[in-house]
Motif scaffolding. Structure first.
Motif, PDB file in Angstrom:
ATOM      1  N   LEU A 168       0.834  -1.198   0.000  1.00  0.00           N
ATOM      2  CA  LEU A 168       0.000   0.000   0.000  1.00  0.00           C
ATOM      3  C   LEU A 168       0.869   1.249   0.000  1.00  0.00           C
ATOM      4  O   LEU A 168       1.902   1.288   0.668  1.00  0.00           O
TER       5      LEU A 168
ATOM      6  N   PRO B 190       1.623   5.099   1.186  1.00  0.00           N
ATOM      7  CA  PRO B 190       1.421   5.675   2.524  1.00  0.00           C
ATOM      8  C   PRO B 190       0.025   6.252   2.737  1.00  0.00           C
ATOM      9  O   PRO B 190      -0.525   6.171   3.827  1.00  0.00           O
ATOM     10  N   ASP B 191      -0.551   6.869   1.697  1.00  0.00           N
ATOM     11  CA  ASP B 191      -1.863   7.502   1.854  1.00  0.00           C
ATOM     12  C   ASP B 191      -2.986   6.686   1.213  1.00  0.00           C
ATOM     13  O   ASP B 191      -4.114   7.160   1.097  1.00  0.00           O
ATOM     14  N   GLU B 192      -2.685   5.446   0.796  1.00  0.00           N
ATOM     15  CA  GLU B 192      -3.705   4.628   0.128  1.00  0.00           C
ATOM     16  C   GLU B 192      -4.626   3.971   1.148  1.00  0.00           C
ATOM     17  O   GLU B 192      -4.177   3.509   2.200  1.00  0.00           O
ATOM     18  N   GLN B 193      -5.921   3.936   0.829  1.00  0.00           N
ATOM     19  CA  GLN B 193      -6.904   3.288   1.685  1.00  0.00           C
ATOM     20  C   GLN B 193      -7.729   2.288   0.886  1.00  0.00           C
ATOM     21  O   GLN B 193      -7.915   2.445  -0.315  1.00  0.00           O
TER      22      GLN B 193
ATOM     23  N   ARG C  79      -3.805  -7.138   0.813  1.00  0.00           N
ATOM     24  CA  ARG C  79      -2.685  -6.199   0.724  1.00  0.00           C
ATOM     25  C   ARG C  79      -2.498  -5.411   2.016  1.00  0.00           C
ATOM     26  O   ARG C  79      -1.455  -4.781   2.214  1.00  0.00           O
ATOM     27  N   LEU C  80      -3.477  -5.414   2.884  1.00  0.00           N
ATOM     28  CA  LEU C  80      -3.379  -4.675   4.138  1.00  0.00           C
ATOM     29  C   LEU C  80      -2.308  -5.295   5.024  1.00  0.00           C
ATOM     30  O   LEU C  80      -2.092  -6.504   5.001  1.00  0.00           O
TER      31      LEU C  80
ATOM     32  N   LEU D 150      -4.475  -1.327  11.201  1.00  0.00           N
ATOM     33  CA  LEU D 150      -5.241  -1.161   9.969  1.00  0.00           C
ATOM     34  C   LEU D 150      -5.925   0.195   9.858  1.00  0.00           C
ATOM     35  O   LEU D 150      -6.247   0.628   8.739  1.00  0.00           O
TER      36      LEU D 150
ATOM     37  N   PRO E  53      -5.326   3.418   9.718  1.00  0.00           N
ATOM     38  CA  PRO E  53      -5.006   4.442   8.711  1.00  0.00           C
ATOM     39  C   PRO E  53      -5.260   3.997   7.272  1.00  0.00           C
ATOM     40  O   PRO E  53      -5.289   4.829   6.367  1.00  0.00           O
ATOM     41  N   HIS E  54      -5.429   2.698   7.068  1.00  0.00           N
ATOM     42  CA  HIS E  54      -5.526   2.169   5.705  1.00  0.00           C
ATOM     43  C   HIS E  54      -6.951   1.799   5.297  1.00  0.00           C
ATOM     44  O   HIS E  54      -7.153   1.270   4.205  1.00  0.00           O
ATOM     45  N   LEU E  55      -7.924   2.051   6.159  1.00  0.00           N
ATOM     46  CA  LEU E  55      -9.289   1.602   5.883  1.00  0.00           C
ATOM     47  C   LEU E  55     -10.250   2.758   5.690  1.00  0.00           C
ATOM     48  O   LEU E  55     -10.114   3.814   6.292  1.00  0.00           O
ATOM     49  N   ARG E  56     -11.225   2.523   4.837  1.00  0.00           N
ATOM     50  CA  ARG E  56     -12.392   3.392   4.757  1.00  0.00           C
ATOM     51  C   ARG E  56     -13.608   2.490   4.627  1.00  0.00           C
ATOM     52  O   ARG E  56     -13.510   1.315   4.298  1.00  0.00           O
TER      53      ARG E  56
END
Length: 205
Positions: A54, A56-59, A72-73, A114, A116-119
């Motif tokens: 991922l 750095p800013d990908e969610q 991928r998380l 997780l 920071p990487h989730l929406r």
């Protein structure tokens, strides 16, 4: 015998002509004319795309992403990704970070990694049950941490109410923090079936 050798020679020349491009020098046989979508190289490129780390800013939207994307998380992997998707298909979208705790194999430590990487997909507004006038406010049950929920918050859970809410707080005060959601069944007046109904509404930090 001579005729047989002659026939084999003619056949060999015919095969060579068939697999050689026009104008190509003898011996320049092209084994693969091109790569099809199902070729090993195409499969390799697809696997590399799914395995890429991922940004750095990908969610990732965990309420709609396939298992290959969820894998991928960080600290997830293919097996847990499939478990997450199976839970989502059975119980519906998560809607919030806290609801992820209902998945077997996902705990507070992993949720923190997780976050920071989730929406999540937007949750639709609750509809009034049949028979109630349109526009009637419907109180939605929140997702609660059993170890910090107040009496009012516990009262909002389906099937709890003020009496069971007080019993939960009393149990928490005398026995210490809950170690897991299933421990709620040890509180007097709370049955195993009620704990099962609340399983996607409660968690333990």
């Amino acid at each position: 015998m001579l005729l047989l050798l002659l026939a084999l020679g003619v056949a060999g020349q015919g095969v060579r002509y068939w697999i050689t491009q026009p104008g190509q020098a003898p011996g320049g046989v092209q084994l693969l004319a091109g790569l099809t979508p199902g070729s090993p190289t195409a499969h390799r490129d697809s696997s590399m795309q799914q395995a890429r780390p991922l940004a750095p800013d990908e969610q990732i939207n965990i309420d709609s992403a396939p298992a290959s994307e969820i894998a991928r998380l960080p600290r997830v992997g293919a097996r847990l990704a499939k478990t997450i998707v199976a839970d989502r298909q059975e119980r519906g979208a998560f809607g919030s970070l806290n609801a992820l705790d209902r998945v077997s194999g996902v705990g507070p430590g992993l949720i923190k990694v997780l976050a920071p990487h989730l929406r999540f997909a937007p949750v639709a507004a609750a509809q009034a049950p049949a028979g109630l006038p349109a526009g009637t406010a419907v109180r939605e049950s929140p997702v609660l941490d059993l170890n910090s929920a107040t009496l009012d918050e516990l009262d909002a859970l389906p099937g709890i109410g003020p009496a069971k809410g007080r019993a939960i707080i009393a149990y928490r005060s005398s026995h210490g923090a809950f170690k897991g959601p299933d421990e709620l069944g040890r509180v007097p007046g709370i049955s195993a079936s009620l704990v099962k109904r609340l399983r996607d509404r409660i968690y333990v930090r």
